[in-house]
Write a protein that holds these residues in place. Structure first.
Motif, PDB file in Angstrom:
ATOM      1  N   TYR A 118       1.870  12.211  -2.401  1.00 25.65           N
ATOM      2  CA  TYR A 118       1.404  12.448  -3.758  1.00 25.65           C
ATOM      3  C   TYR A 118      -0.049  12.016  -3.910  1.00 25.65           C
ATOM      4  O   TYR A 118      -0.846  12.706  -4.542  1.00 25.65           O
ATOM      5  CB  TYR A 118       2.302  11.720  -4.767  1.00 25.65           C
ATOM      6  CG  TYR A 118       1.926  12.000  -6.195  1.00 25.65           C
ATOM      7  CD1 TYR A 118       2.011  13.288  -6.715  1.00 25.65           C
ATOM      8  CD2 TYR A 118       1.478  10.984  -7.027  1.00 25.65           C
ATOM      9  CE1 TYR A 118       1.652  13.549  -8.022  1.00 25.65           C
ATOM     10  CE2 TYR A 118       1.119  11.237  -8.335  1.00 25.65           C
ATOM     11  CZ  TYR A 118       1.202  12.521  -8.831  1.00 25.65           C
ATOM     12  OH  TYR A 118       0.838  12.779 -10.122  1.00 25.65           O
TER      13      TYR A 118
ATOM     14  N   TYR B 134      -2.090  14.621  -2.316  1.00 26.36           N
ATOM     15  CA  TYR B 134      -2.096  15.810  -3.169  1.00 26.36           C
ATOM     16  C   TYR B 134      -3.109  15.657  -4.292  1.00 26.36           C
ATOM     17  O   TYR B 134      -3.885  16.578  -4.585  1.00 26.36           O
ATOM     18  CB  TYR B 134      -0.688  16.048  -3.728  1.00 26.36           C
ATOM     19  CG  TYR B 134      -0.628  17.153  -4.754  1.00 26.36           C
ATOM     20  CD1 TYR B 134      -0.646  18.484  -4.367  1.00 26.36           C
ATOM     21  CD2 TYR B 134      -0.555  16.861  -6.119  1.00 26.36           C
ATOM     22  CE1 TYR B 134      -0.605  19.494  -5.300  1.00 26.36           C
ATOM     23  CE2 TYR B 134      -0.508  17.869  -7.055  1.00 26.36           C
ATOM     24  CZ  TYR B 134      -0.533  19.186  -6.644  1.00 26.36           C
ATOM     25  OH  TYR B 134      -0.503  20.182  -7.579  1.00 26.36           O
ATOM     26  N   LYS B 135      -3.133  14.487  -4.920  1.00 25.62           N
ATOM     27  CA  LYS B 135      -4.106  14.247  -5.997  1.00 25.62           C
ATOM     28  C   LYS B 135      -5.536  14.320  -5.466  1.00 25.62           C
ATOM     29  O   LYS B 135      -6.411  14.890  -6.121  1.00 25.62           O
ATOM     30  CB  LYS B 135      -3.858  12.898  -6.664  1.00 25.62           C
ATOM     31  CG  LYS B 135      -2.586  12.851  -7.495  1.00 25.62           C
ATOM     32  CD  LYS B 135      -2.475  11.581  -8.310  1.00 25.62           C
ATOM     33  CE  LYS B 135      -2.379  10.363  -7.440  1.00 25.62           C
ATOM     34  NZ  LYS B 135      -2.104   9.124  -8.163  1.00 25.62           N
TER      35      LYS B 135
ATOM     36  N   ARG C 262      -6.449  17.940  -4.933  1.00 27.70           N
ATOM     37  CA  ARG C 262      -6.749  18.608  -6.218  1.00 27.70           C
ATOM     38  C   ARG C 262      -8.134  18.238  -6.712  1.00 27.70           C
ATOM     39  O   ARG C 262      -8.849  19.085  -7.228  1.00 27.70           O
ATOM     40  CB  ARG C 262      -5.693  18.275  -7.255  1.00 27.70           C
ATOM     41  CG  ARG C 262      -4.361  18.881  -6.889  1.00 27.70           C
ATOM     42  CD  ARG C 262      -3.454  19.303  -7.992  1.00 27.70           C
ATOM     43  NE  ARG C 262      -3.973  19.411  -9.314  1.00 27.70           N
ATOM     44  CZ  ARG C 262      -4.001  20.555  -9.995  1.00 27.70           C
ATOM     45  NH1 ARG C 262      -3.577  21.658  -9.422  1.00 27.70           N
ATOM     46  NH2 ARG C 262      -4.429  20.588 -11.231  1.00 27.70           N
ATOM     47  N   ARG C 263      -8.509  16.953  -6.578  1.00 31.12           N
ATOM     48  CA  ARG C 263      -9.853  16.535  -6.993  1.00 31.12           C
ATOM     49  C   ARG C 263     -10.923  17.282  -6.189  1.00 31.12           C
ATOM     50  O   ARG C 263     -11.919  17.738  -6.739  1.00 31.12           O
ATOM     51  CB  ARG C 263     -10.037  15.034  -6.813  1.00 31.12           C
ATOM     52  CG  ARG C 263      -9.448  14.202  -7.920  1.00 31.12           C
ATOM     53  CD  ARG C 263      -9.929  12.755  -7.851  1.00 31.12           C
ATOM     54  NE  ARG C 263      -9.596  12.097  -6.596  1.00 31.12           N
ATOM     55  CZ  ARG C 263      -8.453  11.489  -6.339  1.00 31.12           C
ATOM     56  NH1 ARG C 263      -7.509  11.425  -7.260  1.00 31.12           N
ATOM     57  NH2 ARG C 263      -8.240  10.922  -5.159  1.00 31.12           N
TER      58      ARG C 263
ATOM     59  N   ALA D 285     -10.554  20.189  -4.652  1.00 29.29           N
ATOM     60  CA  ALA D 285     -10.500  21.613  -5.003  1.00 29.29           C
ATOM     61  C   ALA D 285     -11.158  21.898  -6.349  1.00 29.29           C
ATOM     62  O   ALA D 285     -11.761  22.961  -6.527  1.00 29.29           O
ATOM     63  CB  ALA D 285      -9.054  22.092  -5.014  1.00 29.29           C
ATOM     64  N   LYS D 286     -11.073  20.966  -7.273  1.00 24.17           N
ATOM     65  CA  LYS D 286     -11.630  21.178  -8.613  1.00 24.17           C
ATOM     66  C   LYS D 286     -13.076  20.699  -8.747  1.00 24.17           C
ATOM     67  O   LYS D 286     -13.652  20.813  -9.808  1.00 24.17           O
ATOM     68  CB  LYS D 286     -10.769  20.459  -9.650  1.00 24.17           C
ATOM     69  CG  LYS D 286      -9.425  21.104  -9.854  1.00 24.17           C
ATOM     70  CD  LYS D 286      -8.688  20.442 -10.976  1.00 24.17           C
ATOM     71  CE  LYS D 286      -7.418  21.215 -11.258  1.00 24.17           C
ATOM     72  NZ  LYS D 286      -6.882  20.927 -12.571  1.00 24.17           N
TER      73      LYS D 286
END
Length: 101
Positions: free
Chosen positions: A41, A44-45, A48-49, A51-52
Protein backbone atom coordinates in the motif's frame (compact mmCIF):
# COMPACT_ATOMS: atom_id res chain seq x y z
CA UNK A 1 21.10 -18.10 -12.40
CA UNK A 2 18.38 -16.10 -14.05
CA UNK A 3 18.52 -13.59 -16.86
CA UNK A 4 20.78 -10.55 -16.35
CA UNK A 5 19.14 -7.45 -14.87
CA UNK A 6 20.15 -3.85 -14.31
CA UNK A 7 20.59 -2.81 -10.66
CA UNK A 8 21.71 0.77 -10.33
CA UNK A 9 24.34 1.08 -13.03
CA UNK A 10 25.38 -2.61 -12.98
CA UNK A 11 24.11 -5.60 -14.91
CA UNK A 12 23.82 -8.59 -12.57
CA UNK A 13 22.08 -11.95 -12.61
CA UNK A 14 18.57 -12.05 -11.13
CA UNK A 15 19.67 -13.82 -7.92
CA UNK A 16 22.29 -11.18 -7.16
CA UNK A 17 19.81 -8.44 -8.12
CA UNK A 18 17.15 -9.82 -5.80
CA UNK A 19 19.64 -10.07 -2.95
CA UNK A 20 20.87 -6.50 -3.52
CA UNK A 21 17.34 -5.13 -3.64
CA UNK A 22 16.32 -7.15 -0.59
CA UNK A 23 19.24 -5.71 1.39
CA UNK A 24 18.06 -2.18 0.62
CA UNK A 25 14.52 -3.03 1.71
CA UNK A 26 15.20 -5.28 4.70
CA UNK A 27 11.79 -4.61 6.30
CA UNK A 28 9.95 -5.93 3.26
CA UNK A 29 12.29 -8.92 2.98
CA UNK A 30 11.25 -10.11 6.44
CA UNK A 31 7.57 -9.18 6.04
CA UNK A 32 4.74 -11.54 6.75
CA UNK A 33 1.59 -11.37 4.65
CA UNK A 34 0.03 -8.65 6.84
CA UNK A 35 3.01 -6.28 6.84
CA UNK A 36 3.61 -7.07 3.16
CA UNK A 37 0.16 -5.65 2.45
CA UNK A 38 1.19 -2.44 4.25
CA UNK A 39 4.44 -2.26 2.25
CA UNK A 40 2.45 -2.75 -0.95
CA UNK A 41 0.00 0.00 0.00
CA UNK A 42 2.87 2.39 0.77
CA UNK A 43 4.43 1.58 -2.61
CA UNK A 44 1.06 2.10 -4.29
CA UNK A 45 0.72 5.54 -2.71
CA UNK A 46 4.25 6.45 -3.83
CA UNK A 47 3.48 5.28 -7.37
CA UNK A 48 0.32 7.41 -7.45
CA UNK A 49 2.30 10.45 -6.27
CA UNK A 50 4.83 9.87 -9.04
CA UNK A 51 2.12 9.33 -11.65
CA UNK A 52 0.28 12.51 -10.64
CA UNK A 53 3.41 14.67 -10.49
CA UNK A 54 3.15 17.77 -12.64
CA UNK A 55 5.92 19.74 -14.34
CA UNK A 56 6.88 21.59 -11.15
CA UNK A 57 7.03 18.49 -8.97
CA UNK A 58 8.83 15.95 -11.16
CA UNK A 59 10.12 13.02 -9.08
CA UNK A 60 13.84 12.32 -9.11
CA UNK A 61 15.19 9.28 -10.88
CA UNK A 62 16.43 7.99 -7.53
CA UNK A 63 12.86 8.14 -6.14
CA UNK A 64 11.62 6.14 -9.12
CA UNK A 65 14.48 3.64 -8.77
CA UNK A 66 13.77 3.29 -5.04
CA UNK A 67 10.11 2.55 -5.73
CA UNK A 68 10.99 0.03 -8.46
CA UNK A 69 13.38 -1.73 -6.08
CA UNK A 70 10.77 -1.87 -3.35
CA UNK A 71 8.18 -3.34 -5.73
CA UNK A 72 10.67 -5.99 -6.88
CA UNK A 73 11.36 -6.98 -3.28
CA UNK A 74 7.61 -7.15 -2.59
CA UNK A 75 7.23 -9.46 -5.62
CA UNK A 76 10.12 -11.60 -4.38
CA UNK A 77 8.53 -11.86 -0.92
CA UNK A 78 5.15 -12.79 -2.45
CA UNK A 79 6.92 -15.65 -4.23
CA UNK A 80 8.74 -16.69 -1.04
CA UNK A 81 5.47 -16.73 0.92
CA UNK A 82 3.93 -18.85 -1.86
CA UNK A 83 0.75 -16.80 -1.87
CA UNK A 84 -0.18 -18.31 -5.23
CA UNK A 85 -0.06 -21.85 -6.51
CA UNK A 86 0.54 -22.56 -10.21
CA UNK A 87 -2.56 -24.75 -10.32
CA UNK A 88 -4.76 -22.23 -8.47
CA UNK A 89 -7.73 -20.77 -10.31
CA UNK A 90 -8.58 -17.07 -10.01
CA UNK A 91 -11.69 -17.95 -8.00
CA UNK A 92 -9.50 -19.78 -5.46
CA UNK A 93 -7.32 -16.73 -4.66
CA UNK A 94 -8.21 -14.83 -1.49
CA UNK A 95 -9.61 -11.39 -2.30
CA UNK A 96 -6.99 -9.72 -0.10
CA UNK A 97 -4.19 -11.32 -2.13
CA UNK A 98 -5.41 -10.16 -5.53
CA UNK A 99 -3.39 -6.95 -5.30
CA UNK A 100 -0.19 -9.02 -5.37
CA UNK A 101 -0.93 -10.49 -8.81
Amino acid sequence: AGAPRLVGDRVVDSIEASEAEAERHAGVREADEFSLAHAFYDAYKAARRIAKADGDDVPSQSAIDELAGKLKVIALRVAQLRLFSPNEELDDIATGDLKFL
